[in-house]
Write an enzyme that holds these catalytic residues in place. Sequence first.
Site, PDB file in Angstrom:
ATOM      1  N   THR A 125      -8.292   3.705   8.876  1.00 33.59           N
ATOM      2  CA  THR A 125      -9.463   2.879   8.927  1.00 33.59           C
ATOM      3  C   THR A 125      -9.698   2.230  10.150  1.00 33.59           C
ATOM      4  OG1 THR A 125      -9.015   2.795   6.477  1.00 33.59           O
ATOM      5  CG2 THR A 125     -10.790   1.211   7.308  1.00 33.59           C
ATOM      6  N   GLU A 147     -11.067  -9.325   3.460  1.00 35.39           N
ATOM      7  CA  GLU A 147      -9.851  -9.054   4.095  1.00 35.39           C
ATOM      8  C   GLU A 147     -10.129  -8.464   5.592  1.00 35.39           C
ATOM      9  OE1 GLU A 147      -7.131  -6.320   1.879  1.00 35.39           O
ATOM     10  OE2 GLU A 147      -6.482  -5.390   4.043  1.00 35.39           O
ATOM     11  N   HIS A 150      -5.557   3.492  -1.347  1.00 37.37           N
ATOM     12  CA  HIS A 150      -7.035   3.883  -0.963  1.00 37.37           C
ATOM     13  C   HIS A 150      -7.413   5.329  -1.410  1.00 37.37           C
ATOM     14  CE1 HIS A 150      -9.763   4.131   3.171  1.00 37.37           C
ATOM     15  NE2 HIS A 150     -10.337   4.502   2.125  1.00 37.37           N
ATOM     16  N   ASN A 195       1.018  -1.272  -0.011  1.00 40.09           N
ATOM     17  CA  ASN A 195      -0.062   0.079  -0.030  1.00 40.09           C
ATOM     18  C   ASN A 195       0.930   1.174   0.037  1.00 40.09           C
ATOM     19  OD1 ASN A 195      -1.337   2.305   1.123  1.00 40.09           O
ATOM     20  ND2 ASN A 195      -3.038   0.924   1.739  1.00 40.09           N
ATOM     21  N   ASP A 254      -0.034   4.495  -0.165  1.00 41.87           N
ATOM     22  CA  ASP A 254      -0.834   5.641   0.296  1.00 41.87           C
ATOM     23  C   ASP A 254       0.305   6.751   1.194  1.00 41.87           C
ATOM     24  OD1 ASP A 254      -3.002   4.475  -0.277  1.00 41.87           O
ATOM     25  OD2 ASP A 254      -3.748   4.320   1.827  1.00 41.87           O
ATOM     26  N   HIS A 255       0.981   6.157   2.105  1.00 45.75           N
ATOM     27  CA  HIS A 255       1.714   7.192   2.748  1.00 45.75           C
ATOM     28  C   HIS A 255       2.936   7.700   2.128  1.00 45.75           C
ATOM     29  CE1 HIS A 255      -1.163   6.885   5.834  1.00 45.75           C
ATOM     30  NE2 HIS A 255      -1.199   5.490   5.814  1.00 45.75           N
ATOM     31  N   ARG A 296      -9.404   8.189  -0.416  1.00 47.54           N
ATOM     32  CA  ARG A 296     -10.267   8.576   0.444  1.00 47.54           C
ATOM     33  C   ARG A 296     -11.203   9.855  -0.013  1.00 47.54           C
ATOM     34  NH1 ARG A 296      -8.630   6.294   5.805  1.00 47.54           N
ATOM     35  NH2 ARG A 296     -10.386   7.624   6.592  1.00 47.54           N
ATOM     36  N   GLU A 339      -8.548   0.535  -2.838  1.00 45.93           N
ATOM     37  CA  GLU A 339      -9.607   0.697  -1.642  1.00 45.93           C
ATOM     38  C   GLU A 339     -10.602   1.959  -1.490  1.00 45.93           C
ATOM     39  OE1 GLU A 339      -6.813   0.753   1.627  1.00 45.93           O
ATOM     40  OE2 GLU A 339      -6.109  -1.223   1.416  1.00 45.93           O
ATOM     41  N   ARG A 358      -6.661  12.668   1.251  1.00 39.56           N
ATOM     42  CA  ARG A 358      -5.587  13.193   2.192  1.00 39.56           C
ATOM     43  C   ARG A 358      -4.301  12.554   1.821  1.00 39.56           C
ATOM     44  NH1 ARG A 358      -7.007   9.945   7.743  1.00 39.56           N
ATOM     45  NH2 ARG A 358      -9.138  10.982   7.203  1.00 39.56           N
ATOM     46  N   GLY A 365       1.260  -1.246   4.499  1.00 39.50           N
ATOM     47  CA  GLY A 365       1.394   0.103   3.885  1.00 39.50           C
ATOM     48  C   GLY A 365       2.373   0.683   4.779  1.00 39.50           C
ATOM     49  N   HIS A 420      -3.759  -4.285   8.050  1.00 41.07           N
ATOM     50  CA  HIS A 420      -3.760  -3.184   8.696  1.00 41.07           C
ATOM     51  C   HIS A 420      -2.876  -3.466   9.934  1.00 41.07           C
ATOM     52  CE1 HIS A 420      -5.030   0.775  10.377  1.00 41.07           C
ATOM     53  NE2 HIS A 420      -5.686   1.072   9.230  1.00 41.07           N
TER      54      HIS A 420
HETATM   55  N1  PXP Z   1      -5.896  -3.064   4.258  1.00 41.35           N
HETATM   56  C1  PXP Z   1      -6.865  -1.885   4.342  1.00 41.35           C
HETATM   57  C2  PXP Z   1      -8.312  -2.549   3.919  1.00 41.35           C
HETATM   58  C3  PXP Z   1      -6.642  -0.830   4.508  1.00 41.35           C
HETATM   59  O1  PXP Z   1      -7.685   0.422   4.661  1.00 41.35           O
HETATM   60  C4  PXP Z   1      -5.196  -0.434   4.965  1.00 41.35           C
HETATM   61  C5  PXP Z   1      -4.966   1.020   5.391  1.00 41.35           C
HETATM   62  O2  PXP Z   1      -5.280   1.924   4.268  1.00 41.35           O
HETATM   63  C6  PXP Z   1      -4.302  -1.452   4.645  1.00 41.35           C
HETATM   64  C7  PXP Z   1      -4.720  -2.700   4.574  1.00 41.35           C
HETATM   65  C8  PXP Z   1      -2.872  -1.180   5.114  1.00 41.35           C
HETATM   66  O3  PXP Z   1      -2.864  -0.896   6.682  1.00 41.35           O
HETATM   67  P1  PXP Z   1      -1.211  -0.300   7.021  1.00 41.35           P
HETATM   68  O4  PXP Z   1      -0.827   0.899   6.301  1.00 41.35           O
HETATM   69  O5  PXP Z   1      -1.579  -0.133   8.598  1.00 41.35           O
HETATM   70  O6  PXP Z   1      -0.403  -1.130   6.541  1.00 41.35           O
END
Ligand code: PXP
Length: 264
Positions: free
Chosen positions: A109, A159, A50, A14, A16-17, A52, A78, A56, A224, A202
């Site tokens: 989330t 998931e 994701h 992931n 995202d960050h 959102r 996502e 963000r 992620g 997560h």
């Molecule tokens: N799975 C889902 C459905 C999520 O919403 C997220 C966070 O965006 C992740 C996995 C990844 O989580 P993390 O960033 O804490 O590894």
Amino acid sequence: MSEIVAPHLRLGVNIDHVATIRNARGGAHPDPVRAALAAIAAGADGITAHLREDRRHIRDDDMIRLKAAIGATPLNFEMAATGQMLDIALAVKPHAACLVPERRTERTTEGGLDVVAGHDPLVAFASELRRAGIRVSLFIEPALEAVEAAHSIGAPVVELHTGAWCDAVLAGDTAKAAADFDRIVHAARRAHELGIECHAGHGLTFDTARLIATLPQVVELNIGHFLVGEAVFTGLEAAIARMRAAMIEGRQAVRPLHQAGAGS
Ligand code: PXP
């Protein structure tokens, strides 16, 4: 040592960050698409992002660029189950869509989808995605009733939300961690019995990913925040290689799948 018959455990990275860091300065660097390509080169089986509602981190054009850049590598989109996200998903056509709950004020989330109360709208929503050839997964609490509701919705994939368990592990709350892990074990087994493909994600770290990898029913992890954080110290490639090694180590402790439902 037991024979390994559990399927390959896929790693979805992931990104995202990476976009969170980019957005802190409002420019184009670091580019989450570049991170996705680096993750694939380092052995990621798929890319997760994701989009959102408040944008963000990932933005609409990131999803379009990601889809174009990563080619045949699966893109897992996502998204909240809203009309706007449905339109975007139908335009982007990712390999998979993971439906997640979303609250504007949350930092991340925080829980799984309410698949029991939201049953009927989710049936309609999931069937729109399915008609477009997009594989639907539901991000749910690791609870038997949630797995059963996902089955009655017709989701081919769930998931399991591992966040509460990971928080308990990090807090050193061993009793809660053991109880939370037990819930994940039972939810993964129930999903497998019902013919639902089981993913997890997560809050996972090297240590918790190694433990989750011991569950033969789990075939994909989406990770992620921890990987992007580790990349600051070691680089993304090394962080992903170490995560992969932890997952392989966990997988090597797996009991054959036909025995995994028996006992605890
Ligand atoms: N799975 C889902 C459905 C999520 O919403 C997220 C966070 O965006 C992740 C996995 C990844 O989580 P993390 O960033 O804490 O590894």
